[in-house]
Design an enzyme around this catalytic site. Structure first.
Site, short mmCIF file in Angstrom:
data_model
loop_
_atom_site.label_atom_id
_atom_site.label_comp_id
_atom_site.label_asym_id
_atom_site.label_seq_id
_atom_site.Cartn_x
_atom_site.Cartn_y
_atom_site.Cartn_z
CD GLU A 74 -2.77 2.76 -3.49
OE1 GLU A 74 -3.23 3.89 -3.21
OE2 GLU A 74 -3.18 1.70 -2.99
CG HIS A 75 -0.23 6.23 -0.12
ND1 HIS A 75 -0.74 7.38 0.40
CD2 HIS A 75 -1.18 5.28 0.10
CE1 HIS A 75 -1.93 7.15 0.93
NE2 HIS A 75 -2.22 5.87 0.76
CD GLU B 212 -5.56 4.72 2.74
OE1 GLU B 212 -6.26 3.96 2.04
OE2 GLU B 212 -4.52 5.27 2.32
CG HIS C 41 -1.82 1.14 1.34
ND1 HIS C 41 -1.93 1.89 2.49
CD2 HIS C 41 -2.65 1.73 0.44
CE1 HIS C 41 -2.79 2.87 2.30
NE2 HIS C 41 -3.25 2.79 1.07
CD GLU D 9 2.13 10.02 0.25
OE1 GLU D 9 0.89 9.93 0.17
OE2 GLU D 9 2.75 11.06 -0.13
#
Length: 1009
Positions: A86-87, A170, A83, A163
């Site tokens: 992906e960010h 999230e 994940h 990030e």
């Protein structure tokens, strides 16, 4: 009773579904490995590609990069890394730095935000773009972005540190009541498999501390071109040129090593059911979930396709029964539904989920198990299966009629499943022929046999979810044992089906006539004034062959009621809906509408009463019959229906009391709108004052006088066919001898609300299982009547500008939020054509509780900076482009035109000429677009918001309640920081169906960013 849609000339002319020839099918015939209708191939470096031309919507393309790498591939120290990759892809690549990809997307009107651009699941990661292609370079650049994702994501220490905050936010967003319940159920379902410990969001420790080298290693190891596919579906002049673009941007890419085989991670089956009684103090209600796991079926042959249809028919038939049970006297649950879904690559599950009264989970579980056992013993009736067959036939007919109008994003998703799941893509023409041929051949006994897969010995997992413990595992085991014994003894009686009337309207009304007919050529609409006073406006479109939409509205709603009648009358829609507003109980009407695509709903708001419908052109008569029934039915409260509604309402109120966000949302409303009974939440004491008779009488009167209603119809209608139906079922509605709820829009009572005149900053502390935090920052808005048409559009542009600026500073600069939302509320104003409009603009985000006040100050500083210094040309062009692209997409949608025509009737400038009103609004939009520059945006922000913005606003921050013990402890030692979750501000009554089956598809297996 003929359950199949009736043949009409309109469909016949389009070589419709009824003209399709049946196939001579061989059940062993292969469906084919090659996907239909697409330029499909593979580059030398191993990348798969799918390219298809499709003109819906015009000048747009839906793109995707699919990667067969998800969280299940992570090692223990990598949990969450898939994940994170992906960010990082949107943050920086070799070619694009400092969120340049986000800037590019926004510059072409393709919005970036939470849940819009990428998704990470246990098995794969998918990046999605939706971009305009009216300029050749835009498509090329979009494909180059996907190519960068494939092998050029920059994973530096600085990039990762920037990030972490967004990913952490999230993560916190998943640590709410639903998240905890879903996680616990996932672990129970996947026990014994690696999937159990590989939720895509990962571990907090990994998110906070994983080194960039570990992230880079995962990316290089698993992001191999052999395991990727690029999909491009859009309004292309030819597919070969797009293939060449893919070859240009992806061809030079290479992976550092040979592709590793994708490991297979089995999920063990088990004969003994697994049980769990999950207690969640913040749960929105009580629920039961039964899951039956099994291996994913292959879909290779026509027989496999028939099995899939049989499964669908079984689930449809089961859901019909479950719904009818929920509408019986003293039902065991409020709602219940069944579905099948692929959970992870090797495993699918049938899931039955119910929401029920507190302390009634055992009763609900017993009913759910009994119904499945009843099907095993007695099967479905031919009547039940004929209803289901008609439903499926209607669905495939609709898909076939709109085969040339499929959205590019839908086609893209089909090709994604072909690559990721080996699902065949055979084309809607062949699939429609298959269904038309096979559906009549599937018997009730074949469908009933699917209940054999829903036995507690078939890898079954049973779970209850409650706000406090009332059920035990021993209780669940006892229910299973009891139902098994009843089934073995044959002691479960057959299903008792209801009588279903033949016709919705038993006596056809006498048609009305047209008193006046007007044409407004500028917007291509026709307006009719009918003999009963109803105004009907219709617009013929060809956007979708199988869609007709309509909405009718009348002025006058709940604001006209005195306080002592408000709560009773506000429950009118709910009580009447349970009884049946169209003359039949909902469970009966469901069967009457089988095979027809027609639905009508109602709403009673503060200032308006509305009904809205969606139907197939061939079922327009049925939809208008429902409207006729709405106006001619007198709903009378039945004891049982009222009891069910009040129980559901009380459960909802209790759920709000447990939810940490209730106190927060209540304080926001109270602070910004005052403590008026219109805005404060419903309490148990309010419910006990509700008079069901008064509630139903008010609802009946809301939809009684046709002369007060304006109806707008948009879609694929033939006036020669629709005209007589409009006259019979709308014109045939009897006008009462005396006006009922007849109001002048300029004389309506306004809702009492006043925004605070000073700065107010408050913290609302609420007990929480895990620390969460949400922020709402509000500014008052006042729009002057003389410049209203322009100011309304300015507000829309400014809200998007503010959202862009807040995201830039709080996410991309400081990295402390996941997303931010900006919303405009002007709905408290009565629809008078005079006077100024008041409302508010609110900014909301979730964040770490410890820095919430600091982030509020940063947001205020940024808004003040834009007020004083202005924004950039790039900011303005981005906002204009996003609005323009949304407008262009909307012009190809019936919903958009329906909304615009309705707003023209409801506009302040409407005085009988809807065409002129439409033009004035359009001119207002065009003028604001021409005027919008950094300097005019700056002036508008000063004019519409308080200036300086820090002189008048409200801030409400939801924070965890600190226990006295923890407070004392904190005096002597430092404690770990608490963290928040992403949340939406809750308004209105909380629903009870929070345990819906989307629990799987959209929450646990996947994370969208």
């Amino acid at each position: 009773m003929d359950l199949l849609p009736a043949e009409i000339p309109q469909i016949a002319k389009r070589h419709g579904f009824r003209s399709l020839k049946l196939l001579n099918v061989d059940m062993d015939q292969a469906l084919g490995d090659e996907p239909f209708g697409v330029d499909y191939g593979r580059l030398e470096n191993g990348l798969h590609y799918y390219v298809r031309s499709n003109s819906k919507p015009k000048m747009r393309a839906a793109l995707a990069l699919a990667v067969k790498a998800g969280s299940v591939l992570e090692e223990e120290d990598e949990r969450g890394v898939a994940h994170i990759v992906e960010h990082l892809a949107f943050s920086a690549t070799k070619k694009y730095t400092n969120h340049d990809i986000v800037k590019f997307l926004e510059s072409v009107g393709a919005e970036f935000g939470a849940c819009q651009n990428a998704v990470t699941s246990s098995d794969d990661t998918v990046y999605e773009l939706f971009v305009p292609v009216d300029k050749p370079e835009l498509l090329s650049q979009a494909i180059s972005v996907l190519a960068e994702f494939s092998s050029e994501v920059r994973v530096s220490t600085d990039d990762l540190e920037k990030e972490r905050g967004a990913v952490m936010e999230e993560y916190r967003g998943n640590r709410n009541a639903n998240g905890r319940m879903q996680d616990a159920h996932w672990v129970l379902m996947m026990e014994g498999s690696k999937y159990a410990d590989r939720l895509p969001i990962g571990l907090e420790k990994v998110i906070r501390t994983v080194p960039s080298e570990v992230v880079k290693q995962f990316y290089r190891k698993w992001y191999h071109l052999h395991n990727m596919a690029v999909i491009a579906v859009g309004d292309f002049s030819d597919t070969q040129s797009v293939v060449e673009l893919i070859r240009t941007h992806f061809g030079p890419k290479s992976s550092a090593h040979d592709p590793l085989p994708i490991p297979h991670f089995p999920v063990p089956s088990h004969e003994e059911p697994r049980f769990s009684c999950f207690v969640e103090s913040e749960a929105a209600g009580s629920a039961v979930m039964i899951s039956y796991k099994m291996s994913v079926d292959e879909l290779k042959t026509v027989k496999d396709y028939k099995d899939l249809l049989t499964e669908s028919m079984f689930l449809y038939a089961l859901n019909q029964r479950l719904f009818k049970i929920s509408r019986r006297k003293d039902p065991p649950y409020f709602s219940c539904s069944a579905a099948a879904d692929v959970l992870v690559r090797p495993v699918k599950a049938y899931m039955i989920t119910s929401s029920c009264k507190e302390k009634c989970t055992i009763e609900a579980l017993e009913s759910m198990l009994i119904e499945v056992a009843r099907i095993r013993l007695h099967g479905f009736s031919e009547r039940e299966i004929s209803v289901v067959r008609a439903l499926l036939m209607s669905e495939v007919e609709s898909a076939y009629l709109e085969r040339d109008q499929m959205q590019s994003s839908s086609l893209r998703d089909e090709y994604l499943q072909h690559f990721l799941r080996n699902e065949p893509v055979v084309g809607i023409e062949y699939e429609a022929q298959l269904q038309k041929t096979i559906l009549p051949q599937i018997s009730a006994s074949e469908i009933s046999k699917y209940s054999e897969k829903l036995q507690t010995s078939c890898s079954c997992v049973i779970k209850t979810m409650e706000p406090w413990a009332t059920a035990t595992v021993d209780d669940l085991k006892a229910v299973v044992s009891k139902i098994n014994s009843l089934e073995e003894e044959g002691s479960i009686s057959p299903w008792d089906d209801e009588h279903i009337p033949e016709e919705i309207v038993s006596i056809k009304p006498n048609p009305g006539n047209i008193v006046q007919e007007l044409e407004f050529s500028n917007i291509e609409v026709t307006e009719l004034i009918l003999s009963n006073g109803m105004r009907v406006c219709y617009k013929c479109t060809d956007f979708f062959d199988d869609q007709v939409l309509f909405t009718g509205f009348s002025y006058g709603g709940l604001s006209e009621l005195p306080e002592n009648e408000y709560f009773s009358c506000s429950m009118g829609s709910t009580i009447a809906g349970e009884i049946g507003v169209f003359g039949y109980k909902p469970s009966v009407l469901m069967d009457m509408l089988a095979g027809k695509r027609a639905e009508v709903g109602t709403k009673v708001g503060a200032y308006m009463r509305t009904f809205s419908g969606d139907c197939s052109p061939s079922d327009l008569e049925t939809a208008l019959q429902l409207v006729y029934q709405l106006f001619t039915t007198n709903v009378k409260p039945g004891e049982e229906e009222v009891k069910i509604v009040m129980q559901m309402a009380e459960e909802a109120v209790h759920a709000q009391e447990r939810d940490p966000y209730t106190a927060f949302a209540n304080r926001v409303r109270e602070l910004n709108y005052g403590n008026s009974y219109f805005f404060r939440p419903i309490r148990i004491s309010d419910l006990r004052k509700v008079d069901p008779l008064k509630a139903c009488q008010y609802f009946n009167n809301c939809f009684k006088d046709p002369s007060t209603f304006t109806v707008v119809i948009v879609g694929n209608i033939d006036p020669a066919i629709a005209g007589p139906l409009i006259l019979q079922y709308l014109g045939g509605i009897p006008k009462p001898p005396e006006p009922i709820l007849h109001f002048n829009r300029d004389d309506l009572r306004g809702l009492p609300f006043t925004f605070p005149a000073t700065v107010i900053r408050e913290v609302v502390r609420s007990p929480m299982v895990e620390a969460q935090c949400s922020v709402q920052l509000c500014f008052p808005v006042e729009l002057k009547n003389e410049t209203m048409m322009q100011e309304i559009h300015f507000v829309g542009f400014l809200s998007k500008l503010l959202e862009t600026k807040i995201m830039q500073v709080l996410r991309f600069k400081h990295g402390q939020i996941y997303s931010a939302g900006v919303s405009v509320f002007l709905g408290g104003n009565k629809p008078s054509r005079t006077g100024d409009i008041r409302g508010d603009i609110s900014i909301n985000f979730s964040c770490d509780p410890d820095i919430s006040s600091t982030l509020v100050d940063i947001a205020l500083d940024e808004i003040l900076r834009v007020q004083e210094e202005g924004c950039s040309d790039e900011d303005v062009s981005t906002v204009l482009e996003i609005e323009q692209r949304a407008h262009e997409n909307g012009l190809q949608e019936n919903y958009y035109w329906l909304d615009r025509i309705l707003r023209s009737y409801q506009s302040r400038v409407y005085f009988g000429d809807v065409g002129t009103s439409f033009e004035v609004q359009d001119e207002g939009r065009s003028k604001v677009r021409e005027l919008l520059t950094p300097s005019t945006a700056q002036l508008a922000l000063k004019r519409i918001l308080p200036f300086p913005c820090k002189k008048q606003y409200t801030v409400v921050i939801l924070m965890p309640q600190t226990s006295r013990v923890k407070l004392l402890t904190s005096l002597f030692k430092s404690t770990d920081n608490s963290y928040s979750r992403k949340a939406k501000i809750l308004v209105g009554v909380a629903g009870l169906t929070v345990f819906a089956l989307t629990l799987w598809r959209y929450s646990r297996r996947t994370l969208k960013s």
